[in-house]
Design a protein around this motif. Structure first.
Motif, mmCIF file in Angstrom:
data_model
loop_
_atom_site.group_PDB
_atom_site.id
_atom_site.type_symbol
_atom_site.label_atom_id
_atom_site.label_comp_id
_atom_site.label_asym_id
_atom_site.label_seq_id
_atom_site.Cartn_x
_atom_site.Cartn_y
_atom_site.Cartn_z
ATOM 1 N N ILE A 1 0.859 -1.173 0.000
ATOM 2 C CA ILE A 1 0.000 0.000 0.000
ATOM 3 C C ILE A 1 0.899 1.228 0.000
ATOM 4 O O ILE A 1 1.958 1.229 0.648
ATOM 5 N N VAL A 2 0.524 2.255 -0.754
ATOM 6 C CA VAL A 2 1.352 3.457 -0.834
ATOM 7 C C VAL A 2 0.518 4.671 -0.443
ATOM 8 O O VAL A 2 -0.706 4.666 -0.519
ATOM 9 N N GLY A 3 1.212 5.722 -0.042
ATOM 10 C CA GLY A 3 0.547 6.964 0.310
ATOM 11 C C GLY A 3 1.533 8.105 0.336
ATOM 12 O O GLY A 3 2.753 7.912 0.301
ATOM 13 N N GLY A 4 0.996 9.316 0.388
ATOM 14 C CA GLY A 4 1.831 10.500 0.367
ATOM 15 C C GLY A 4 1.545 11.330 -0.867
ATOM 16 O O GLY A 4 1.001 10.842 -1.866
ATOM 17 N N ALA A 5 1.933 12.592 -0.815
ATOM 18 C CA ALA A 5 1.621 13.528 -1.894
ATOM 19 C C ALA A 5 2.215 13.115 -3.231
ATOM 20 O O ALA A 5 1.702 13.503 -4.284
ATOM 21 N N ALA A 6 3.291 12.322 -3.222
ATOM 22 C CA ALA A 6 3.922 11.919 -4.477
ATOM 23 C C ALA A 6 2.976 11.164 -5.392
ATOM 24 O O ALA A 6 3.101 11.235 -6.623
ATOM 25 N N PHE A 7 2.003 10.459 -4.809
ATOM 26 C CA PHE A 7 1.154 9.569 -5.607
ATOM 27 C C PHE A 7 -0.097 10.268 -6.133
ATOM 28 O O PHE A 7 -0.955 9.616 -6.741
ATOM 29 N N GLY A 8 -0.163 11.585 -5.954
ATOM 30 C CA GLY A 8 -1.284 12.349 -6.486
ATOM 31 C C GLY A 8 -2.451 12.384 -5.516
ATOM 32 O O GLY A 8 -2.635 11.464 -4.718
ATOM 33 N N PRO A 9 -3.254 13.450 -5.565
ATOM 34 C CA PRO A 9 -4.373 13.581 -4.623
ATOM 35 C C PRO A 9 -5.445 12.525 -4.811
ATOM 36 O O PRO A 9 -6.241 12.268 -3.912
ATOM 37 N N ASP A 10 -5.463 11.895 -5.991
ATOM 38 C CA ASP A 10 -6.453 10.856 -6.272
ATOM 39 C C ASP A 10 -5.822 9.477 -6.398
ATOM 40 O O ASP A 10 -6.486 8.524 -6.792
ATOM 41 N N GLY A 11 -4.534 9.364 -6.066
ATOM 42 C CA GLY A 11 -3.865 8.072 -6.136
ATOM 43 C C GLY A 11 -3.561 7.603 -7.543
ATOM 44 O O GLY A 11 -3.249 6.433 -7.769
ATOM 45 N N ARG A 12 -3.583 8.505 -8.509
ATOM 46 C CA ARG A 12 -3.406 8.090 -9.913
ATOM 47 C C ARG A 12 -2.060 7.413 -10.154
ATOM 48 O O ARG A 12 -1.962 6.460 -10.945
ATOM 49 N N TYR A 13 -1.009 7.908 -9.483
ATOM 50 C CA TYR A 13 0.307 7.324 -9.728
ATOM 51 C C TYR A 13 0.473 5.999 -8.983
ATOM 52 O O TYR A 13 1.255 5.149 -9.409
ATOM 53 N N ALA A 14 -0.261 5.811 -7.900
ATOM 54 C CA ALA A 14 -0.257 4.510 -7.228
ATOM 55 C C ALA A 14 -0.810 3.443 -8.169
ATOM 56 O O ALA A 14 -0.258 2.344 -8.292
ATOM 57 N N ARG A 15 -1.894 3.761 -8.837
ATOM 58 C CA ARG A 15 -2.483 2.807 -9.784
ATOM 59 C C ARG A 15 -1.556 2.585 -10.974
ATOM 60 O O ARG A 15 -1.381 1.460 -11.445
ATOM 61 N N LEU A 16 -0.952 3.655 -11.460
ATOM 62 C CA LEU A 16 -0.052 3.549 -12.603
ATOM 63 C C LEU A 16 1.119 2.621 -12.305
ATOM 64 O O LEU A 16 1.550 1.842 -13.159
ATOM 65 N N LEU A 17 1.649 2.716 -11.078
ATOM 66 C CA LEU A 17 2.822 1.926 -10.709
ATOM 67 C C LEU A 17 2.472 0.531 -10.217
ATOM 68 O O LEU A 17 3.363 -0.235 -9.861
ATOM 69 N N GLY A 18 1.194 0.190 -10.185
ATOM 70 C CA GLY A 18 0.792 -1.167 -9.859
ATOM 71 C C GLY A 18 0.741 -1.495 -8.382
ATOM 72 O O GLY A 18 0.789 -2.678 -8.013
ATOM 73 N N ALA A 19 0.647 -0.489 -7.504
ATOM 74 C CA ALA A 19 0.523 -0.769 -6.075
ATOM 75 C C ALA A 19 -0.789 -1.508 -5.807
ATOM 76 O O ALA A 19 -1.773 -1.350 -6.530
ATOM 77 N N ASP A 20 -0.802 -2.300 -4.749
ATOM 78 C CA ASP A 20 -1.999 -3.075 -4.396
ATOM 79 C C ASP A 20 -3.039 -2.235 -3.665
ATOM 80 O O ASP A 20 -4.188 -2.668 -3.531
ATOM 81 N N GLY A 21 -2.639 -1.082 -3.197
ATOM 82 C CA GLY A 21 -3.584 -0.200 -2.524
ATOM 83 C C GLY A 21 -2.995 1.180 -2.373
ATOM 84 O O GLY A 21 -1.777 1.375 -2.432
ATOM 85 N N TRP A 22 -3.884 2.159 -2.212
ATOM 86 C CA TRP A 22 -3.487 3.556 -1.984
ATOM 87 C C TRP A 22 -4.450 4.148 -0.988
ATOM 88 O O TRP A 22 -5.649 3.800 -0.968
ATOM 89 N N ALA A 23 -3.938 5.011 -0.140
ATOM 90 C CA ALA A 23 -4.796 5.691 0.826
ATOM 91 C C ALA A 23 -4.415 7.165 0.877
ATOM 92 O O ALA A 23 -3.227 7.507 0.856
ATOM 93 N N PRO A 24 -5.406 8.058 0.963
ATOM 94 C CA PRO A 24 -5.121 9.490 1.004
ATOM 95 C C PRO A 24 -4.604 9.977 2.342
ATOM 96 O O PRO A 24 -4.048 11.070 2.429
ATOM 97 N N ASP A 25 -4.810 9.182 3.408
ATOM 98 C CA ASP A 25 -4.360 9.601 4.726
ATOM 99 C C ASP A 25 -4.212 8.371 5.612
ATOM 100 O O ASP A 25 -4.528 7.242 5.218
#
Length: 372
Positions: free
Chosen positions: A193-217
């Motif tokens: 699971i990834v998080g932080g401003a690097a991954f975009g406010p909507d998690g777009r870069y988390a999805r692009l990089l294939g992470a299994d999950g993203w959380a905004p906080d």
């Protein structure tokens, strides 16, 4: 899950008390503000996220608005980190969140989460807050802190038997490194699971990089992990997954020539911006750093194939300079010079053109300032 019972006014008062202590660099007063809130019944998770986390965001805004210096920002952040550690020591352990034990073992076992910042990421406080929230929710947490090289992360995971990995990054320039870490962790069979401003406010870069999950906080991350994050069956891994645009080698070539590009643009700016002739050595160094950041964000935008990543950085930088009385003309000139150097790179040209259009909408500076 923690029940939120503190009144808005109570939280606001605690935030102001902590902010005043940070401004005075008074660690004892900062700790007292936090401890008193907990003793008065404010849940620890609220104190962590709605007081300490809120103060950290305010620190960042104050630096961007030129109300505090880099040194003051570092001092306040260091105090916050020590207050979090002190709060953790005085907080009773929580009942452990469990998962089914391994095959043949029977029963349940504590769920273990490894929390780390990706390699090159030094903004560790968001990850630290997540680690404390997860611990408060009953997870076993291995908190590895800032700048964890991927090989060391993998070695740690082999030794400790984590169930899931949470990676944090604040700066989009770390996305290629984050991608390598996600891929490496998934390759040993663990979900990420990834998080932080690097991954975009909507998690777009988390999805692009294939992470299994993203959380905004941190709250969302804890809830997601409580649901049992698992690697999907047959999930693909690999650094090229979902990024066919990297085949054009533009990202690689920009990255490899970063130092030369920075030097060339700096020399070109000296010819285009007459005021630079009067710059001090410190001003020249700061200008070179700004150029290097532009190149880094251009590379990151090429990696993700998202010009908005680049334009977002440019408009933020232009605003930071504007409040310091520096016009954005030097930024536009830097983009022109980069465009000349990247004339054979069509994607880079597209991103640089988008950057120039975005800067055209930045207001003029408030006043003349002493630096670039």
């Amino acid at each position: 899950m923690t029940t939120h019972t503190t009144t808005t006014s109570g939280l606001a008062a605690t935030r102001e008390r902590l902010w005043a202590a940070l401004g005075e660099r008074d660690e004892e007063a900062a700790a007292a503000a936090v401890f008193d809130a907990c003793d008065a019944g404010t849940p620890v998770e609220e104190v962590l996220l709605d007081v300490i986390g809120s103060a950290q965001a305010r620190i960042g805004r104050a630096w961007a608005a030129d109300r505090i210096s880099v040194a003051q920002e570092h001092a306040a952040t260091a105090i916050q980190d020590r207050v979090i550690a002190a709060l953790a020591r005085r907080t009773p352990p929580s009942p452990r969140t469990t998962r089914p034990a391994g095959p043949g073992a029977g029963g349940t076992a504590p769920q273990r989460v490894t929390v780390a910042c990706v390699e090159g990421e030094w903004h560790a406080l968001p990850a630290r807050l997540l680690a404390e929230v997860l611990s408060g929710r009953g997870f076993l947490v291995d908190y590895l802190g800032a700048h964890v090289p991927t090989p060391h992360l993998i070695a740690h995971l082999h030794q400790t038997g984590a169930d899931v990995v949470a990676l944090s990054s604040s700066l989009p320039v770390r996305l290629p490194t984050a991608h390598a870490a996600v891929t490496a962790v998934q390759a040993i069979g663990l979900p990420v699971i990834v998080g932080g401003a690097a991954f975009g406010p909507d998690g777009r870069y988390a999805r692009l990089l294939g992470a299994d999950g993203w959380a905004p906080d941190a709250r969302a991350a804890a809830s997601l992990l409580a649901g049992g994050l698992r690697r999907p069956e047959g999930a693909r891994t690999g650094p090229d997954q979902g990024l066919p645009h990297l085949l054009d080698q533009e990202y690689t070539l920009v990255t490899r020539t970063r130092a030369q590009l920075t030097r060339d643009v700096l020399e070109g700016l000296e010819a285009k911006v007459p005021a630079m002739a009067a710059y001090t050595e410190e001003q020249r160094e700061r200008t070179a750093e700004d150029i290097a950041h532009i190149v880094d964000f251009l590379a990151a935008s090429l990696y993700t194939d998202d010009a908005e990543l680049f334009t977002g950085f440019l408009t933020w930088t232009a605003e930071v300079l504007r409040v310091r009385g520096v016009p954005s003309g030097a930024l536009v000139a830097a983009l022109d010079l980069l465009s000349d150097a990247q004339h054979d790179f069509p994607r880079a040209q597209t991103h640089l053109d988008a950057g120039r259009r975005a800067l055209a909408h930045v207001p003029a500076p408030q006043a003349s300032g002493p630096h670039a």
